[in-house]
Design a protein around this motif. Structure first.
Motif, PDB file in Angstrom:
ATOM      1  N   SER A  37       0.879  -1.168  -0.038  1.00 21.95           N
ATOM      2  CA  SER A  37      -0.074   0.022  -0.252  1.00 21.95           C
ATOM      3  C   SER A  37       0.934   1.351  -0.124  1.00 21.95           C
ATOM      4  CB  SER A  37      -1.084  -0.034   1.120  1.00 21.95           C
ATOM      5  OG  SER A  37      -0.809  -1.042   2.155  1.00 21.95           O
ATOM      6  N   ILE A  38       2.029   1.263   0.738  1.00 19.21           N
ATOM      7  CA  ILE A  38       2.696   2.497   0.751  1.00 19.21           C
ATOM      8  C   ILE A  38       3.303   2.693  -0.718  1.00 19.21           C
ATOM      9  CG2 ILE A  38       5.095   3.353   1.546  1.00 19.21           C
ATOM     10  CD1 ILE A  38       4.346   1.679   4.232  1.00 19.21           C
ATOM     11  N   ASP A  41       0.733   3.953  -2.891  1.00 15.26           N
ATOM     12  CA  ASP A  41       0.539   5.737  -2.536  1.00 15.26           C
ATOM     13  C   ASP A  41       1.537   6.273  -3.070  1.00 15.26           C
ATOM     14  OD1 ASP A  41      -1.078   7.421  -0.673  1.00 15.26           O
ATOM     15  OD2 ASP A  41       1.200   7.820   0.068  1.00 15.26           O
ATOM     16  N   ASP A 162       1.601  16.998   0.015  1.00 14.02           N
ATOM     17  CA  ASP A 162       1.041  16.247   1.063  1.00 14.02           C
ATOM     18  C   ASP A 162       1.775  16.755   2.222  1.00 14.02           C
ATOM     19  OD1 ASP A 162      -0.709  14.654   2.614  1.00 14.02           O
ATOM     20  OD2 ASP A 162       0.081  12.761   1.434  1.00 14.02           O
ATOM     21  N   PRO A 168      -6.145  21.675   9.415  1.00 16.16           N
ATOM     22  CA  PRO A 168      -7.194  21.247   8.463  1.00 16.16           C
ATOM     23  C   PRO A 168      -7.907  22.529   8.052  1.00 16.16           C
ATOM     24  CG  PRO A 168      -7.237  19.669  10.098  1.00 16.16           C
ATOM     25  CD  PRO A 168      -6.369  20.857  10.658  1.00 16.16           C
ATOM     26  N   LEU A 170      -7.028  25.080   6.580  1.00  9.73           N
ATOM     27  CA  LEU A 170      -6.035  26.075   6.398  1.00  9.73           C
ATOM     28  C   LEU A 170      -4.577  25.662   5.259  1.00  9.73           C
ATOM     29  CD1 LEU A 170      -6.269  27.946   9.715  1.00  9.73           C
ATOM     30  CD2 LEU A 170      -7.612  28.478   7.661  1.00  9.73           C
TER      31      LEU A 170
ATOM     32  N   VAL B  56     -14.316  16.008  10.030  1.00 10.65           N
ATOM     33  CA  VAL B  56     -14.436  17.014   8.735  1.00 10.65           C
ATOM     34  C   VAL B  56     -15.202  16.251   7.764  1.00 10.65           C
ATOM     35  CG1 VAL B  56     -13.238  18.623   7.207  1.00 10.65           C
ATOM     36  CG2 VAL B  56     -12.379  17.956   9.551  1.00 10.65           C
ATOM     37  N   LYS B 111      -3.239   0.506   8.106  1.00  8.55           N
ATOM     38  CA  LYS B 111      -2.188   0.682   6.998  1.00  8.55           C
ATOM     39  C   LYS B 111      -1.993  -0.277   5.983  1.00  8.55           C
ATOM     40  CE  LYS B 111       2.738   1.768   7.798  1.00  8.55           C
ATOM     41  NZ  LYS B 111       3.933   1.576   8.989  1.00  8.55           N
ATOM     42  N   ALA B 112      -2.288  -1.450   6.055  1.00  7.35           N
ATOM     43  CA  ALA B 112      -2.205  -2.409   5.297  1.00  7.35           C
ATOM     44  C   ALA B 112      -3.301  -2.351   4.222  1.00  7.35           C
ATOM     45  CB  ALA B 112      -2.182  -3.812   5.816  1.00  7.35           C
ATOM     46  N   TYR B 113      -4.572  -2.178   4.531  1.00 13.55           N
ATOM     47  CA  TYR B 113      -5.473  -2.292   3.577  1.00 13.55           C
ATOM     48  C   TYR B 113      -6.294  -1.001   3.394  1.00 13.55           C
ATOM     49  CZ  TYR B 113      -4.589  -7.282   4.482  1.00 13.55           C
ATOM     50  OH  TYR B 113      -3.947  -8.158   4.441  1.00 13.55           O
ATOM     51  N   TYR B 115      -4.655   2.530   3.060  1.00 13.57           N
ATOM     52  CA  TYR B 115      -3.577   3.579   3.387  1.00 13.57           C
ATOM     53  C   TYR B 115      -4.180   4.904   3.150  1.00 13.57           C
ATOM     54  CZ  TYR B 115       1.086   4.951   3.766  1.00 13.57           C
ATOM     55  OH  TYR B 115       2.194   5.587   4.061  1.00 13.57           O
ATOM     56  N   GLU B 116      -5.031   5.160   2.399  1.00 12.96           N
ATOM     57  CA  GLU B 116      -5.493   6.309   2.330  1.00 12.96           C
ATOM     58  C   GLU B 116      -6.056   7.060   3.485  1.00 12.96           C
ATOM     59  OE1 GLU B 116      -6.160   9.689  -0.247  1.00 12.96           O
ATOM     60  OE2 GLU B 116      -4.956   7.733  -0.535  1.00 12.96           O
ATOM     61  N   LYS B 119      -3.712   7.534   6.231  1.00 14.19           N
ATOM     62  CA  LYS B 119      -3.073   8.844   6.327  1.00 14.19           C
ATOM     63  C   LYS B 119      -3.816   9.856   6.985  1.00 14.19           C
ATOM     64  CE  LYS B 119      -2.016   9.440   2.009  1.00 14.19           C
ATOM     65  NZ  LYS B 119      -1.211   9.920   0.682  1.00 14.19           N
ATOM     66  N   VAL B 201     -15.286  23.697   8.293  1.00 18.34           N
ATOM     67  CA  VAL B 201     -14.132  22.801   8.142  1.00 18.34           C
ATOM     68  C   VAL B 201     -13.256  22.817   9.565  1.00 18.34           C
ATOM     69  CG1 VAL B 201     -12.293  22.268   6.768  1.00 18.34           C
ATOM     70  CG2 VAL B 201     -14.433  23.109   5.787  1.00 18.34           C
ATOM     71  N   ASP B 202     -13.192  23.810  10.379  1.00 26.74           N
ATOM     72  CA  ASP B 202     -12.461  24.050  11.509  1.00 26.74           C
ATOM     73  C   ASP B 202     -13.119  23.325  12.651  1.00 26.74           C
ATOM     74  OD1 ASP B 202      -9.924  25.157  11.712  1.00 26.74           O
ATOM     75  OD2 ASP B 202     -10.844  26.976  11.664  1.00 26.74           O
TER      76      ASP B 202
END
Lengths: 253, 226
Positions: A37-38, A41, A162, A168, A170, B56, B111-113, B115-116, B119, B201-202
């Motif tokens: 996945s990394i 990405d 990124d 968030p 801003l 958010v 993290k493995a499946y 990842y988006e 993050k 959003v804040d």
């Protein structure tokens, strides 16, 4: 219930072993999937600096990887623009595995600089764009990204940014296509060929921006400054490489 | 917290009844109470930090909800199973270790499946460890109740948390980004010039939505702070 000290020590020791064992098993078991996945990405981010994001987000992981393999040719150069073929251990350099963060901590002259060449769809020997990774500091934490330059090594084709912890709404807006698209078509060189980079100005809704300026993000001046700094720094680190390409290109003509 | 401990001892006393239905009235209350009258966020005011931070957009909020429900249910179950073995003096450490293990598992799987999402959620998944709702339930409920009841209690509290943060996220994404699950809803109905509200959003937006939510809920249930 009041237990003896021995019981407590044994209990916690057994618990630690079970918990530790479980976690290391998971970590080991999931490592290949995480690596994949990394990798996906990173490759998606590289491609998103030259491709339409909408289109990219609709593609399946396998399609992205095969697209990457087909269109991207990568290499690693040093500060003088010389290609590095072997790493310290004598193995072939893989540009995708060069850690930008680890290199960022070294002196610029000692860093390894990966370059990702986006090849033409019909003529695989022709470079459509040069993609370089950039890395720097935002307001709160690290920011990084990729900038794609057209084959004239002056016009920006696209950029993707990124961040770890910008605010968030801003500073975190640097990840949005809205901000990144502002860089498209901007020039990094002055008329006499010096690198002056592209600067994000303060405030938002500015008019009459020249080809070296992009509109800023309201409320995120420092993140914007961080983007400016990293862009300028990395463009100058890659300057010798760009010069070698330009010289090479003129020699062929 | 003191009133809650009292309630808990009462509940422990009731558990003694033999052959109780799988979803008896008392057990249903484990699930339904935290959804409204004893909601972890709006009434007990726990877990506010993550409620502000991850709401958010709908998608990360949903993932966060699933993660919290998973952690709370399984930590309740595990602690309840070993509740008679846990030495009293180190029980908090044991609870933390169980929670931290489960949270790390969730984090690694993400993290493995996905990842988006890994993050996007970043530190907040890790911060489930410090989410008072989870630890609060372990200390107040799972330490003194049977496994099945504890699982029900975990489901109740987990979903009580989930529906609140999903509601907050719904309004924040709707007004802040003009979308729901990243689907541009206003453009879809023909309003292309919808002005998004930066406040939403804040984190401030979350405070406002949460405040309104608490207001509406309390005016209905008649709950007052003692």
């Amino acid at each position: 219930m009041q237990q003896s000290n021995t019981y407590i020590i044994i209990f916690t020791a057994v618990m630690t072993v079970i918990v530790g064992g479980l976690l290391s098993l998971t970590s080991q078991g999931l490592a290949p999937a995480q690596k994949k996945s990394i990798e996906l990405d990173t490759k998606t981010q590289i491609l998103s600096s030259v491709m339409d994001r909408e289109q990219l987000s609709k593609m399946k992981p396998d399609e992205i990887l095969s697209m990457y393999n087909e269109r991207i040719a990568s290499l690693v150069v040093d500060i003088n623009g010389q290609i590095i073929e072997k790493d310290e251990k004598g193995e072939d350099m893989v540009a995708e595995e060069v850690s930008i963060l680890k290199n960022y901590k070294k002196d610029p002259s000692e860093r390894q600089y990966p370059v990702f060449k986006y090849m033409n769809e019909s003529d695989l020997n022709k470079v459509d764009a040069y993609i370089i990774p950039i890395y720097g500091a935002g307001l709160w934490n690290a920011i990084w990204g990729y900038v794609a330059l057209e084959s004239d090594l002056n016009t920006i084709t696209g950029a993707s940014f990124d961040h770890t912890g910008e605010t968030p709404g801003l500073g975190a807006r640097i990840t949005s296509p809205e901000i990144q698209n502002r860089y498209v078509g901007k020039k990094i060189l002055s008329d006499n060929g010096e690198i002056i980079s592209v600067n994000m100005v303060k405030g938002e809704g500015n008019e009459g921006l020249n080809e070296h300026q992009v509109d800023g993000m309201s409320g995120a001046t420092i993140t914007g400054r961080g983007v400016n700094d990293m862009l300028k720094a990395y463009l100058s680190h890659y300057e010798s490489y760009f010069t070698t390409i330009k010289n090479g290109a003129t020699a062929k003509l | 917290m003191s009133t809650e401990t009292l309630e808990q001892t009462e509940e422990v006393a009731v558990v003694k009844k033999p052959a109780e239905g799988l979803l008896s009235k008392r057990r249903k209350a484990f699930i339904t109470d935290p959804l409204n009258e004893d909601n972890p966020i709006t009434v007990q005011v726990l877990g506010i930090c993550s409620a502000l931070a991850v709401t958010v957009k709908m998608e990360p909020t949903l993932i966060m909800s699933i993660a919290v429900v998973f952690v709370i249910v399984f930590s309740n179950l595990i602690i309840s199973l070993i509740r008679n073995l846990v030495p009293n003096r180190v029980r908090i450490i044991v609870q933390l270790a169980v929670i931290a293990t489960l949270v790390t598992l969730v984090n690694e799987v993400l993290k493995a499946y996905n990842y988006e999402m890994y993050k996007v959620l970043g530190a907040f998944v890790g911060l489930i460890i410090t989410n008072c709702i989870v630890m609060g339930r372990l200390e107040a409920f799972a330490m003194g109740n049977k496994p099945y009841d504890s699982v029900l209690d975990g489901i109740g509290s987990g979903f009580g948390y989930a529906w609140i943060i999903l509601t907050v996220a719904f309004f924040r994404e709707l007004f802040g980004s003009g979308s729901i699950f990243d689907f541009k809803i206003f453009e879809a109905v023909g309003i292309s010039n919808f002005a998004t509200n930066g406040l939403m959003v804040d984190s401030i937006g979350a405070f406002v939505v949460l405040g309104v939510l608490i207001w509406v809920q309390r005016s209905k249930t008649g709950y007052v702070e003692h």
